[in-house]
Design a protein around this motif. Structure first.
Motif, PDB file in Angstrom:
ATOM      1  N   PHE A 144      -4.489   1.621   1.457  1.00  0.00           N
ATOM      2  CA  PHE A 144      -4.168   2.328  -0.129  1.00  0.00           C
ATOM      3  C   PHE A 144      -4.242   3.991   0.350  1.00  0.00           C
ATOM      4  O   PHE A 144      -3.211   4.581  -0.454  1.00  0.00           O
ATOM      5  CB  PHE A 144      -4.771   1.680  -1.068  1.00  0.00           C
ATOM      6  CG  PHE A 144      -4.290   2.096  -2.222  1.00  0.00           C
ATOM      7  CD1 PHE A 144      -2.948   1.960  -2.959  1.00  0.00           C
ATOM      8  CD2 PHE A 144      -5.247   3.208  -3.017  1.00  0.00           C
ATOM      9  CE1 PHE A 144      -2.670   2.413  -4.073  1.00  0.00           C
ATOM     10  CE2 PHE A 144      -4.636   3.610  -4.370  1.00  0.00           C
ATOM     11  CZ  PHE A 144      -3.396   3.319  -4.877  1.00  0.00           C
ATOM     12  N   SER A 145      -5.105   4.424   0.619  1.00  0.00           N
ATOM     13  CA  SER A 145      -5.446   5.826   0.588  1.00  0.00           C
ATOM     14  C   SER A 145      -4.929   6.515   2.003  1.00  0.00           C
ATOM     15  O   SER A 145      -4.544   7.727   1.744  1.00  0.00           O
ATOM     16  CB  SER A 145      -6.975   6.029   0.695  1.00  0.00           C
ATOM     17  OG  SER A 145      -7.378   5.504   1.896  1.00  0.00           O
ATOM     18  N   ASP A 177     -17.065  -5.725  -0.108  1.00  0.00           N
ATOM     19  CA  ASP A 177     -16.921  -4.152   0.527  1.00  0.00           C
ATOM     20  C   ASP A 177     -16.925  -4.351   1.903  1.00  0.00           C
ATOM     21  O   ASP A 177     -17.135  -3.257   2.640  1.00  0.00           O
ATOM     22  CB  ASP A 177     -18.206  -3.606   0.031  1.00  0.00           C
ATOM     23  CG  ASP A 177     -18.196  -2.853  -1.343  1.00  0.00           C
ATOM     24  OD1 ASP A 177     -19.125  -3.000  -2.278  1.00  0.00           O
ATOM     25  OD2 ASP A 177     -17.046  -2.599  -1.616  1.00  0.00           O
ATOM     26  N   LYS A 204      -2.222  -1.177  -5.469  1.00  0.00           N
ATOM     27  CA  LYS A 204      -3.591  -1.131  -5.331  1.00  0.00           C
ATOM     28  C   LYS A 204      -3.993  -2.359  -4.297  1.00  0.00           C
ATOM     29  O   LYS A 204      -3.812  -3.335  -4.991  1.00  0.00           O
ATOM     30  CB  LYS A 204      -4.431  -0.849  -6.609  1.00  0.00           C
ATOM     31  CG  LYS A 204      -5.956  -0.330  -6.116  1.00  0.00           C
ATOM     32  CD  LYS A 204      -6.499  -0.015  -7.655  1.00  0.00           C
ATOM     33  CE  LYS A 204      -7.594   0.821  -7.538  1.00  0.00           C
ATOM     34  NZ  LYS A 204      -8.228   1.321  -8.726  1.00  0.00           N
ATOM     35  N   ASP A 253     -12.372  -2.957  -8.614  1.00  0.00           N
ATOM     36  CA  ASP A 253     -11.379  -2.489  -7.685  1.00  0.00           C
ATOM     37  C   ASP A 253      -9.717  -2.590  -7.801  1.00  0.00           C
ATOM     38  O   ASP A 253      -9.211  -1.804  -7.645  1.00  0.00           O
ATOM     39  CB  ASP A 253     -11.851  -3.033  -6.356  1.00  0.00           C
ATOM     40  CG  ASP A 253     -13.024  -2.559  -5.739  1.00  0.00           C
ATOM     41  OD1 ASP A 253     -13.707  -3.079  -4.597  1.00  0.00           O
ATOM     42  OD2 ASP A 253     -13.822  -1.692  -6.497  1.00  0.00           O
ATOM     43  N   ASP A 273     -15.624  -3.783   5.751  1.00  0.00           N
ATOM     44  CA  ASP A 273     -14.761  -2.964   6.375  1.00  0.00           C
ATOM     45  C   ASP A 273     -13.363  -3.715   6.607  1.00  0.00           C
ATOM     46  O   ASP A 273     -12.648  -3.020   6.968  1.00  0.00           O
ATOM     47  CB  ASP A 273     -15.429  -2.268   7.240  1.00  0.00           C
ATOM     48  CG  ASP A 273     -16.456  -1.392   6.589  1.00  0.00           C
ATOM     49  OD1 ASP A 273     -17.384  -0.685   7.603  1.00  0.00           O
ATOM     50  OD2 ASP A 273     -16.554  -0.959   5.493  1.00  0.00           O
ATOM     51  N   ALA A 277       0.861  -0.976   0.088  1.00  0.00           N
ATOM     52  CA  ALA A 277       0.085   0.111  -0.120  1.00  0.00           C
ATOM     53  C   ALA A 277       0.872   1.208   0.009  1.00  0.00           C
ATOM     54  O   ALA A 277       0.529   2.225  -0.749  1.00  0.00           O
ATOM     55  CB  ALA A 277      -0.814   0.035   1.196  1.00  0.00           C
ATOM     56  N   GLY A 324     -12.548  -3.480   1.754  1.00  0.00           N
ATOM     57  CA  GLY A 324     -12.791  -2.168   2.633  1.00  0.00           C
ATOM     58  C   GLY A 324     -11.462  -1.726   3.298  1.00  0.00           C
ATOM     59  O   GLY A 324     -11.065  -0.668   3.243  1.00  0.00           O
ATOM     60  N   GLY A 333      -8.411  -2.868   2.700  1.00  0.00           N
ATOM     61  CA  GLY A 333      -7.440  -2.533   1.618  1.00  0.00           C
ATOM     62  C   GLY A 333      -7.458  -1.244   1.182  1.00  0.00           C
ATOM     63  O   GLY A 333      -6.350  -0.742   0.676  1.00  0.00           O
ATOM     64  N   LYS A 334      -8.724  -0.603   0.891  1.00  0.00           N
ATOM     65  CA  LYS A 334      -8.948   0.703   0.194  1.00  0.00           C
ATOM     66  C   LYS A 334      -8.362   1.568   1.224  1.00  0.00           C
ATOM     67  O   LYS A 334      -7.655   2.635   0.993  1.00  0.00           O
ATOM     68  CB  LYS A 334     -10.084   0.889  -0.096  1.00  0.00           C
ATOM     69  CG  LYS A 334     -10.737  -0.011  -1.218  1.00  0.00           C
ATOM     70  CD  LYS A 334     -12.219   0.316  -1.486  1.00  0.00           C
ATOM     71  CE  LYS A 334     -12.835  -0.743  -2.629  1.00  0.00           C
ATOM     72  NZ  LYS A 334     -14.305  -0.606  -2.700  1.00  0.00           N
ATOM     73  N   GLY A 352      -7.462  -4.373  -2.808  1.00  0.00           N
ATOM     74  CA  GLY A 352      -8.925  -4.227  -2.668  1.00  0.00           C
ATOM     75  C   GLY A 352      -9.573  -4.521  -1.243  1.00  0.00           C
ATOM     76  O   GLY A 352      -8.855  -4.766  -0.415  1.00  0.00           O
TER      77      GLY A 352
END
Length: 694
Positions: free
Chosen positions: A566-567, A618, A556, A671, A620, A551, A560, A562-563, A558
């Motif tokens: 990544f962010s 999706d 990337k 994703d 979390d 990350a 919840g 994982g996002k 995928g």
């Protein structure tokens, strides 16, 4: 219906023949059936006729399985009506059943029904219509029919095929051994190999195989040289004997019973021992009795040096290769979880294959599948292994190739494994018992750098994994192939390297309960083995660190969580494996595998039995590192939907389940930034089903 490695060309002629078979068999029109073709070449040419005692289904052959369905009763006379009904049942399995069978499975089912037909005949019945629950109970009670657990499914299948049979199936309910008042025998349970022995054998044999794999060509040449040498020397000594140039003592071992049988047969047929090669019956008697030959009067074998070993005789080549062969077998079974009989029947040149998923090599064994699971489409005969598993298979294949090639040139049936003891008369290994004996021999008669004598730690571990069994300090561990299968399951679960759903897929079990059985008592493992707990935490810490590093590097992820990873900004944070290992040990963090490349950080979720992609796409708590599992699940659901659609068996439940699964998989793939075309189930008849369920 029947499945096979090559599919029969669908022609109007063949389709009409199959439909005619169905009608004639269903109505018991035996006279008309007699000259009807029941099996066909790929181009539709007939092979076997209904009246033939043996039917050949060679075009449907997979691997090394036999393709002849035999309806003969050599030891007794069974009424023709029973035999004709047996053939009708076979046709129903092959062409009309909704389930997919391999020809070997059909053979087994007919063999079971042949035994039942004989028992019915002995009781005075001349048709399967006489088979009722009470009749069957009577046959079992008197010992006229010895029923096994596997026979129950075959007898129950008569009800499933009833619409295609010429007799009434008078079984009012599905049977079980309990309903038939048969006490099911307790099966011998296979214990888990103690961790010390399991790991030391795995590591020791791996080091050996990695070393000798570099010399596989030289070893193959050495086996071929030993084979040619032993054959040529045996021919030379036999010729010397037949021409009177050597005596008994140079050729025979007086303790060999076959030697006395050979001499007795010569005298019986008045064939002189020294015949100067003129009497053809001499060779016939020799081949029939096959006496052992002494080898100490053979000419010298050319010495060979391979790697760090010098071979001064053909015996040394055979003994060494036999030991190495057994170690290769051990690793192939240990690193895959396949059954020993699947190893026997694996296709030699195509058994090991590699595919790439997300740029990573995936090492696979393709085997003969023996258990058909729900939704099976002919693709589940695969075991995932490691690179070392492939290398062991490659070396195993090379060691056995010379004997296999020789047997093939003689027109003999060939198998992956072969014997090394008697190269004068090469033979293939085609019974799983031979695999069993070779592994037992490997542990019981060989000196290793590790001990197979149980110590106190081994006993304590076994008390946890197999509390119903008794072991003593100092006992030698007796290895069986199935122990490797259960041990792999046990340690994968114990170390949380995989969860139950992955084991179900790896071990090809019919139900998750069977997989849980293999891994039974694995949860107690941590209570006694602190070192295993440490290893699990270390591996989980390394995994968490790797995911976080990806990350941070902009790769990337995928799911919840994982996002989120990544962010969010991770600069300046400790993401070392040691940090995450400490957090996991303290209970502040958690991670477990859901599927290959899919993880969850919710501790409450870790004991789930099934994986639903729709819940994970999706969630979390989920982290998706690779879309490989989602892609595989999507392809599987598409195949199932399209197959069921062809069979006109679509239902709202089936459509709903698989479309939700496909859409969840596509969400994960999107994703992860993959390009793909979204799937739509085509056909006017399904539009209502989709709109009402998805």
């Amino acid at each position: 219906m029947i499945i096979g490695s090559t599919q029969l060309t669908s022609t109007s002629t063949v389709d009409a023949s199959v439909e005619r078979l169905r009608y004639l068999a269903q109505h018991g029109l035996w006279k008309d059936l007699g000259e009807e073709a029941v099996s066909f070449e790929l181009d539709g040419t007939p092979i076997s006729l209904f009246d033939h005692d043996v039917w050949d289904f060679k075009p449907h052959k997979i691997g090394t399985e036999l393709t002849l369905v035999n309806f003969r009763f050599p030891d007794c006379t069974v009424p023709i009506r029973l035999i004709q009904e047996l053939k009708a049942v076979a046709l129903a399995y092959i062409y009309h059943s909704r389930d997919a069978y391999r020809i070997n499975s059909v053979r087994s089912k007919i063999d079971c029904l042949k035994k039942l037909a004989y028992s019915l005949h002995e009781s005075g019945a001349s048709s399967f219509e006489g088979l009722t629950i009470e009749t069957l109970k009577g046959l079992i009670k008197t010992g006229a029919f010895v029923i096994r657990d596997v026979d129950i499914g075959v007898i129950n299948s008569l009800n499933d095929l009833a619409d295609f049979l010429p007799f009434n199936v008078n079984l009012s309910e599905r049977l079980t051994l309990r309903k038939l008042n048969v006490k099911q025998p307790e099966k011998e349970q296979h214990p888990v190999i103690p961790l010390r022995i399991y790991m030391e054998a795995l590591n020791t044999f791996t080091i050996e195989i990695l070393y000798w794999h570099k010399y596989k060509e030289q070893l193959e040449e050495a086996v071929l040289a030993a084979l040619k040498y032993e054959m040529s020397q045996a021919r030379r000594m036999i010729q010397r004997l037949r021409h009177g140039r050597c005596g008994f003592g140079q050729l025979f071992n007086n303790a060999d019973k076959k030697y006395f049988e050979f001499i007795s047969e010569l005298k019986k047929h008045k064939v002189p021992l020294v015949d100067h090669g003129k009497n053809e019956l001499w060779n016939v008697i020799w081949d029939k009795t096959n006496p052992q030959l002494r080898t100490d009067f053979y000419e010298p074998f050319p010495a060979k040096t391979i790697g760090n070993v010098r071979f001064g005789s053909h015996h040394e080549v055979k003994d060494f290769c036999r030991r190495l062969d057994s170690k290769c077998r051990y690793l192939v079974l240990c690193l895959s979880g396949m059954r020993s009989n699947e190893l026997l029947q694996i296709a030699p040149e195509y058994g090991a294959q590699t595919i790439e998923l997300d740029g990573l090599p995936i090492y696979l064994f393709h085997t003969k599948q023996q258990k058909i699971t729900p939704g099976y489409q002919g693709q589940n005969d695969v075991y995932v292994t490691t690179r070392n598993g492939h290398l062991a298979y490659d070396l195993l294949n090379a060691l056995n190739r010379p004997v296999r090639t020789w047997l093939a040139n003689q027109g003999s049936k060939v198998w992956l494994l072969n014997g090394f003891t008697q190269l004068r008369k090469p033979r293939s290994v085609h019974r799983s018992g031979n695999v069993l004996s070779s592994l037992r021999w490997l542990f019981s008669n060989q000196k290793h750098s590790f001990s197979v004598d149980l110590n106190s730690d081994d006993i304590e571990m076994l008390r946890r994994s197999d509390p119903e069994k008794t072991f003593n300090i100092g006992d030698k561990w007796h290895l069986t192939p199935h122990q490797l299968r259960r041990s792999l399951a046990y340690y994968l679960v114990g170390m949380q390297l995989a969860d139950y759903p992955q084991l179900k897929q790896q071990f090809s079990h019919y139900s998750i309960a069977m997989t849980m059985y293999y891994a039974r008592n694995a949860s107690s493992f941590s209570k006694m083995h602190h070192d295993l707990e440490k290893e699990r935490a270390r591996q989980q810490g390394q995994l968490y660190s790797n995911l976080t590093q990806k990350a941070m590097n902009g790769i990337k992820l995928g799911g919840g969580q994982g996002k989120v990873m990544f962010s969010e900004s991770l600069s300046g944070r400790d993401i070392s494996p040691e940090y995450f290992e400490k957090e996991i040990k303290s209970g502040r963090k958690h991670i477990h595998a859901l599927a290959p490349g899919m993880y969850c950080i919710n501790r409450m979720c870790s004991m789930r039995i099934g994986i639903e992609l729709s819940e994970c796409s999706d969630c979390d708590w989920s982290i998706v590192e690779s879309s490989a599992y989602a892609q595989t699940a999507r392809v599987e659901s598409i195949k199932i939907l399209e197959t069921v659609q062809i069979q006109n068996a679509l239902s709202p439940d089936i459509v709903a389940f698989h479309m939700v699964r496909i859409q969840a998989a596509e969400k994960i793939m999107a994703d992860m930034g993959l390009d793909f075309e979204r799937y739509q189930l085509k056909g006017n008849e399904v539009s209502g089903l989709i709109s009402s369920t998805v």
